[in-house]
Design an enzyme around this catalytic site. Structure first.
Site, PDB file in Angstrom:
ATOM      1  N   ARG A  77     -66.220 -59.032 -52.254  1.00 35.47           N
ATOM      2  CA  ARG A  77     -66.757 -60.374 -52.079  1.00 35.47           C
ATOM      3  C   ARG A  77     -67.620 -60.439 -50.824  1.00 35.47           C
ATOM      4  O   ARG A  77     -67.391 -59.733 -49.854  1.00 35.47           O
ATOM      5  CB  ARG A  77     -65.628 -61.396 -51.941  1.00 35.47           C
ATOM      6  N   TYR A 205     -69.757 -58.078 -58.720  1.00 31.69           N
ATOM      7  CA  TYR A 205     -68.410 -57.690 -58.322  1.00 31.69           C
ATOM      8  C   TYR A 205     -67.383 -58.820 -58.354  1.00 31.69           C
ATOM      9  O   TYR A 205     -67.610 -59.894 -57.785  1.00 31.69           O
ATOM     10  CB  TYR A 205     -68.413 -57.078 -56.903  1.00 31.69           C
ATOM     11  N   GLY A 207     -64.696 -61.282 -57.457  1.00 32.19           N
ATOM     12  CA  GLY A 207     -64.723 -62.696 -57.122  1.00 32.19           C
ATOM     13  C   GLY A 207     -66.126 -63.285 -57.013  1.00 32.19           C
ATOM     14  O   GLY A 207     -66.287 -64.497 -57.081  1.00 32.19           O
ATOM     15  N   LYS A 214     -62.221 -66.977 -58.376  1.00 29.88           N
ATOM     16  CA  LYS A 214     -62.277 -67.636 -57.077  1.00 29.88           C
ATOM     17  C   LYS A 214     -63.189 -68.868 -57.123  1.00 29.88           C
ATOM     18  O   LYS A 214     -62.923 -69.870 -56.468  1.00 29.88           O
ATOM     19  CB  LYS A 214     -62.734 -66.640 -56.001  1.00 29.88           C
ATOM     20  N   HIS A 234     -54.357 -69.919 -53.343  1.00 31.83           N
ATOM     21  CA  HIS A 234     -54.484 -68.457 -53.440  1.00 31.83           C
ATOM     22  C   HIS A 234     -53.082 -67.858 -53.325  1.00 31.83           C
ATOM     23  O   HIS A 234     -52.719 -67.306 -52.292  1.00 31.83           O
ATOM     24  CB  HIS A 234     -55.390 -67.977 -52.294  1.00 31.83           C
ATOM     25  N   SER A 256     -56.446 -61.872 -48.923  1.00 31.04           N
ATOM     26  CA  SER A 256     -56.882 -60.814 -49.832  1.00 31.04           C
ATOM     27  C   SER A 256     -56.401 -59.446 -49.347  1.00 31.04           C
ATOM     28  O   SER A 256     -56.508 -59.126 -48.165  1.00 31.04           O
ATOM     29  CB  SER A 256     -58.403 -60.812 -49.928  1.00 31.04           C
ATOM     30  N   ALA A 257     -55.873 -58.687 -50.288  1.00 30.54           N
ATOM     31  CA  ALA A 257     -55.361 -57.333 -50.022  1.00 30.54           C
ATOM     32  C   ALA A 257     -54.231 -57.321 -48.993  1.00 30.54           C
ATOM     33  O   ALA A 257     -54.123 -56.417 -48.176  1.00 30.54           O
ATOM     34  CB  ALA A 257     -56.492 -56.380 -49.625  1.00 30.54           C
ATOM     35  N   CYS A 258     -53.386 -58.347 -49.022  1.00 29.49           N
ATOM     36  CA  CYS A 258     -52.238 -58.403 -48.114  1.00 29.49           C
ATOM     37  C   CYS A 258     -50.905 -58.501 -48.845  1.00 29.49           C
ATOM     38  O   CYS A 258     -49.902 -58.896 -48.260  1.00 29.49           O
ATOM     39  CB  CYS A 258     -52.397 -59.559 -47.135  1.00 29.49           C
ATOM     40  N   LYS A 260     -50.001 -59.780 -52.370  1.00 30.53           N
ATOM     41  CA  LYS A 260     -49.548 -60.721 -53.399  1.00 30.53           C
ATOM     42  C   LYS A 260     -49.156 -60.003 -54.692  1.00 30.53           C
ATOM     43  O   LYS A 260     -48.081 -60.240 -55.231  1.00 30.53           O
ATOM     44  CB  LYS A 260     -50.643 -61.770 -53.710  1.00 30.53           C
ATOM     45  N   THR A 261     -50.047 -59.142 -55.194  1.00 28.67           N
ATOM     46  CA  THR A 261     -49.760 -58.453 -56.449  1.00 28.67           C
ATOM     47  C   THR A 261     -48.481 -57.631 -56.317  1.00 28.67           C
ATOM     48  O   THR A 261     -47.618 -57.639 -57.203  1.00 28.67           O
ATOM     49  CB  THR A 261     -50.945 -57.546 -56.839  1.00 28.67           C
ATOM     50  N   ASP A 283     -52.263 -64.056 -58.106  1.00 27.21           N
ATOM     51  CA  ASP A 283     -53.392 -64.378 -57.219  1.00 27.21           C
ATOM     52  C   ASP A 283     -53.660 -65.879 -57.063  1.00 27.21           C
ATOM     53  O   ASP A 283     -54.094 -66.301 -56.005  1.00 27.21           O
ATOM     54  CB  ASP A 283     -54.664 -63.685 -57.731  1.00 27.21           C
ATOM     55  N   ASN A 376     -61.627 -50.923 -51.779  1.00 28.22           N
ATOM     56  CA  ASN A 376     -61.445 -52.136 -52.582  1.00 28.22           C
ATOM     57  C   ASN A 376     -61.599 -51.835 -54.074  1.00 28.22           C
ATOM     58  O   ASN A 376     -62.004 -52.686 -54.853  1.00 28.22           O
ATOM     59  CB  ASN A 376     -62.432 -53.228 -52.149  1.00 28.22           C
ATOM     60  N   SER A 377     -61.295 -50.598 -54.468  1.00 30.43           N
ATOM     61  CA  SER A 377     -61.314 -50.288 -55.904  1.00 30.43           C
ATOM     62  C   SER A 377     -60.184 -51.053 -56.584  1.00 30.43           C
ATOM     63  O   SER A 377     -59.166 -51.369 -55.962  1.00 30.43           O
ATOM     64  CB  SER A 377     -61.182 -48.782 -56.135  1.00 30.43           C
ATOM     65  N   ARG A 378     -60.355 -51.347 -57.864  1.00 31.94           N
ATOM     66  CA  ARG A 378     -59.445 -52.288 -58.532  1.00 31.94           C
ATOM     67  C   ARG A 378     -59.151 -51.883 -59.972  1.00 31.94           C
ATOM     68  O   ARG A 378     -59.895 -51.127 -60.587  1.00 31.94           O
ATOM     69  CB  ARG A 378     -60.084 -53.682 -58.531  1.00 31.94           C
ATOM     70  N   GLY A 511     -40.721 -52.725 -52.756  1.00 32.70           N
ATOM     71  CA  GLY A 511     -39.498 -53.176 -53.419  1.00 32.70           C
ATOM     72  C   GLY A 511     -38.460 -53.719 -52.442  1.00 32.70           C
ATOM     73  O   GLY A 511     -37.717 -54.656 -52.751  1.00 32.70           O
ATOM     74  N   ASN A 513     -38.811 -55.553 -50.090  1.00 31.43           N
ATOM     75  CA  ASN A 513     -39.062 -56.950 -49.708  1.00 31.43           C
ATOM     76  C   ASN A 513     -38.110 -57.913 -50.420  1.00 31.43           C
ATOM     77  O   ASN A 513     -37.969 -59.068 -50.012  1.00 31.43           O
ATOM     78  CB  ASN A 513     -40.520 -57.334 -49.997  1.00 31.43           C
TER      79      ASN A 513
END
Ligand code: GTP
Ligand code: SPV
Ligand code: MN
Length: 603
Positions: A77, A205, A207, A214, A234, A256-258, A260-261, A283, A376-378, A511, A513
């Protein structure tokens, strides 16, 4: 065209006439109405395989899955060219880039001129939210990117179901997207919240280009949500099952990237004791006050656009299982066996004979830090393929939320977990949360910035008004429907990323967590032990079940430590951040900041 004449927007423009106007300006060779079918998907895939813009992965191990390499200047983004175009600058606020609609018309509309020549314009009718939900929202994205079509089919409910919704309600959010020439200097992501419209040009790309995500489900929806008395956030949504079989739902906002998934798909090491996690969303959460006075959350998406690096069989087996078929991988590396690979997917030495994300031969060299997959590959995969998907993930009303979890990526300062003292205090915790920047957006990585509620890049209006809206959502104010949040969720803050003096993460994370989630559940039930600190309730060292983790008492103490000096600096910095909002800042947040300063001994 299948759409009935009743498909009229509030401003009176029919779907067809809007599409005609866009086509007359962008001049595509063809217009294709997407029906969302497998046959259509297969035909687009076949075309992309033939022109080499897609690579087929090993059909034996990754059936119906493909690698897509984006332009190398178009991998994340781009917040610096993302604009909120309201009539008044004040309505966009100080945290957003603002452009008046008239200027957008002058500067950005011309970039669409003839942009689709030689290409197909795909018309994508899509729905955010489950079709039977009264809260589902329709959008129509016009795009010249076949990759966007494939991705939108996974991430949304696409095709007839959306047209039916538009016909029934007469409402849809129009979105115009063109790759243009991918020149970063001619890249703009423009939001017109007053018209529920998006223009995106110059990027293909994530978002920036999948306009349901988004752009619609956060920036436009947050604007509408404030007016209608709900929240578009978010946030991941998960259900924590306890030994009684009861499931408690929680929503979590991390930038982002912290994480969630990963938290949403957590595989519990405490399953033998009866604790497991169900995935509702990873997300975005749309949250409304229910008739019962609780907050109900739904996931408007149908798929996951997940960060690949760090996702491995050991860290997130559910994501690995989800992304094993019907998946598009973007900017990952390719093994000799035509399988996707990225840093953290496997342990030990990376496989030999790979091709990196740029399509070049890749040789692992421990002496340099060159990576095979982009940071940031997805992966883009259907939510229904997730082994932990909740049986309630498509419930039309959503699921009732008992806890809200804010979190950031902080090497220092923030303890593993703490609980706020009240809704107002929790809103302060969310409003002042900070995190190190990641590769999910362009710019420097690892810089601590304030990212309120993980919405800094996604709030479609003045963030001071957003803070007030959060405060209003608490107990005291009834919304437009006369509903009050009589049973507000408890609010927590977590930090999986605190580091020791050796620079290594103190907490095993992933796990494990679930041990923190379990403490939250106990707090909600009035059982978990906690100590009062200047920032809120922190678990006593023995309140967390840490059995089998082999953490030294010193490590546990370091994880839970609230350092008065560090928090004085933090509170002063938060105060500076909040003061940037000037008179627009809700007084409650200023008072919360003063209270924290007093607690840490600042006079
Ligand atoms: P967006 O899709 O960008 O919104 O990101 P996200 O918030 O869903 O983050 P995600 O779960 O994809 O995690 C991002 C990165 O953080 C990945 O590289 C993960 O491996 C890593 N990560 C996630 N959870 C943990 C954790 O508990 N501990 C550690 N050390 N790393 C984690
Ligand atoms: C994020 O950056 O928060 C994402 C990825 O979830 S993107 O869809 O590109 O915004
Ligand atoms: Mn995200």
């Amino acid at each position: 065209m299948a759409i009935a004449e009743t498909s009229v927007r509030q401003d009176g423009q029919s779907l067809e006439s809007w599409i005609d106007a866009c086509a007359a300006h962008t001049r595509p060779d063809r217009i294709h109405w997407c029906d969302g079918s497998q046959a259509e998907y297969d035909a687009i895939v076949a075309e992309m395989l033939a022109n080499k813009s897609l690579t087929q992965l090993n059909p034996a191990t990754y059936p119906n899955s493909y690698l897509y390499r984006s332009d190398k200047s178009d991998v994340a983004r781009t917040e610096e060219v993302t604009f909120i175009c309201t009539e008044r600058q004040r309505d966009a606020g100080i945290t957003n880039n603002w452009m008046p609609p008239s200027q957008a018309q002058q500067r950005v509309w011309p970039l669409f001129k003839d942009a689709m020549r030689g290409r197909t314009m795909y018309v994508i009718p899509y729905l955010m939210g489950t079709p039977s939900s009264p809260f589902a929202k329709a959008g129509v994205e016009l795009t010249d990117s076949p990759y966007v079509v494939l991705s939108m089919r996974t991430m949304t409910r696409m095709g007839q179901v959306a047209l039916d919704h538009i016909r029934a309600t007469g409402a849809y959010a129009p979105g115009l997207h063109s790759l243009g020439d991918l020149d970063p200097n001619k890249r703009f992501i423009m939001h017109f919240p007053e018209e529920e419209m998006v223009w995106s040009v110059g990027s293909g790309y994530g978002g920036n280009a999948l306009l349901g995500k988004k752009c619609l489900a956060l920036r436009l929806a947050s604007y509408t949500a404030r007016r209608e008395g709900w929240l578009a956030e978010h946030m991941l949504i998960l259900g924590l099952q306890d030994p009684t079989g009861n499931v408690t739902y929680m929503a979590g906002a991390f930038p982002s990237a912290c994480g969630k998934t990963n938290l949403a798909m957590l595989v519990s090491p405490l399953e033998a004791q009866g604790y497991r996690v169900w995935t509702v969303g990873d997300d975005i959460a749309w949250m409304r006050i229910g008739p019962d006075g609780r907050l109900w959350a739904m996931n408007p998406e149908a798929g996951f656009f997940g960060v690949a690096p760090g996702t491995g069989a050991d860290t997130n087996p559910n994501a690995i299982a989800t992304a094993h078929s019907n998946t598009i991988f973007t900017n990952v590396a390719l093994t000799a066996e035509k399988e996707p690979w990225w840093e953290g997917m496997t342990t030990g030495t990376p496989p030999a004979g790979m091709t990196d994300w740029l399509g070049q031969p890749y040789q692992y060299d421990p002496a340099n830090k060159k990576v095979a997959a982009h940071a940031n590959s997805r992966f883009t995969a259907p939510a229904r393929q997730c082994p932990s998907i909740s049986p309630h993930w498509e419930d039309p009303q959503g699921v009732p939320i008992s806890a809200i979890i804010f979190g950031g990526r902080r090497a220092r300062v923030a303890p593993l977990v703490y609980q706020s003292r009240s809704w107002e205090h929790g809103v302060y915790v969310g409003a002042t949360m900070a995190s190190e920047t990641t590769a999910a957006a362009t710019g420097k990585v690892g810089v601590v910035r304030r990212d309120p509620m993980a919405m800094l890049p996604f709030c479609g209006y003045n963030m001071a008004d957003y803070f007030q809206h959060w405060l209003d959502m608490g107990q005291r104010v009834a919304n437009a429907q006369g509903q009050r949040l009589t049973a507000p969720p408890a609010i927590f803050h977590v930090n999986w990323f605190r580091k020791g003096t050796d620079g290594k993460f103190l907490w095993p994370g992933f796990g494990q967590n679930v041990r923190v989630l379990r403490w939250m559940l106990e707090r909600i039930q009035g059982r978990g032990a906690a100590q009062e600190t200047p920032i809120g309730h922190v678990p006593t060292p023995d309140a967390l079940d840490l059995e089998g983790l082999n953490l030294s008492p010193a490590t546990v103490a370091a994880l839970l430590h609230v350092d008065r000096n560090e928090w004085r600096t933090e509170a002063l910095d938060s105060g500076r951040f909040l003061s940037e909002f000037g008179d627009d800042l809700p007084a409650t947040l200023r008072e919360q900041n003063s209270a924290l300063l007093r607690e840490v001994g600042w006079h």
